[in-house]
Design an enzyme around this catalytic site. Sequence first.
Site, short mmCIF file in Angstrom:
data_model
loop_
_atom_site.label_atom_id
_atom_site.label_comp_id
_atom_site.label_asym_id
_atom_site.label_seq_id
_atom_site.Cartn_x
_atom_site.Cartn_y
_atom_site.Cartn_z
CG MET A 1 37.22 43.88 40.87
SD MET A 1 36.35 42.42 40.27
CE MET A 1 37.24 42.10 38.78
CB CYS A 2 41.42 44.21 41.47
SG CYS A 2 40.26 42.87 41.18
#
Length: 371
Positions: A1-2
């Site tokens: 994620m991210c």
Amino acid sequence: MCTRVMWPDADGSVVVGRTMDFHQNLHTNLWKLPRGISRDDRLTGALKWTAKYGSLTAGVFDILSTDGVNEKGLAGHILWLAESEYGSPDESRPQLAMSVWLQFYLDNFASVGEAVAWTQENRPRVAPVVDPTGGSTPAVHLALDDASGDSAIFEYIDGALHIYHSLDYLVMTNSPSYDQQLELVKKFHGLGGDDPLPGTCSAQDRFARALYYVGVQPQPTSQVLAIGAMLSIIRNAAQPSRIPDPGKPDASQTLWQVVVDLTNLRYVFESTTRPNTVWVDLKDLDFSDGSGEARLDLLGKLALEGGIAGEVHEHFTRRKFHIVSAEQAKIIAEEVAKARKARVGALSAESQVATIQARVQATLEEFIGAE
């Protein structure tokens, strides 16, 4: 994620952007946290401190900081790293629950250099806490950046702390570990190799695109253009809405993105599902000791879909920000599980989110009252 990306020479400003990618709503609000707040490690209480600097943070479930910047221009960003292993407890070293890891640095240090020096000397241990949204244990790493353009990434691999500290470390995504990312990116055109710039949502592909595009930006002539350019870079690294890949929350959709001007201290927040852009200039917030914590409510009456947009510092209202301990995180996860089980198929997704948040808030009020 991210994805996190820095632009250290945006016409005299240092600008950083990040996306928050996850498989379900994280109920994010913005928080003003002043100087003078007493905190501890949220484990045993052995490590205690009083916030030296005020900060503006993006919360998760209103129980921990996952992104933010302090009044000296030190910013921090929590991202997923599946390979993270934090090791066993060691009472000879400082310990920090994951819930307060980022906030410790924002409270205590004015620069990346200061933060790295303390970390190298003390070699703190980070203790995972249960994810209240699903009951799993997150695996994350931490990026720090400051108004000088300095950058550091902290990772725990096989129980050992690894610190990557350099002005050149502009981008961070997820797997694999940072040393391997630095090698993988060299194969792409414009970054040292001949392979075409990749286009998938994988962490190494997002890493390559972000590093390439931040390196080919024309110099902006205003803060608005600098922020707009950074938004374009992180949107290119954002992940589309979709059903998450099984067992891979790091392959999940982008929930929101942030751009921070570390030089002029402007924090810009944009939600994917509530696509109005809001921003706060830290100079407009009162960070003095005793001024009180305050929340910008992005989920309730001031929700972005209700019309809030633009400069929003006047919309912050006094409210306590309670960073949960490791034990409290377990209790909240149990409450969320009960709430979900009781409502399967009974309510709309939006109503379920509101009900879960209410259950979390009620539990938090009990913790606040007890402490």
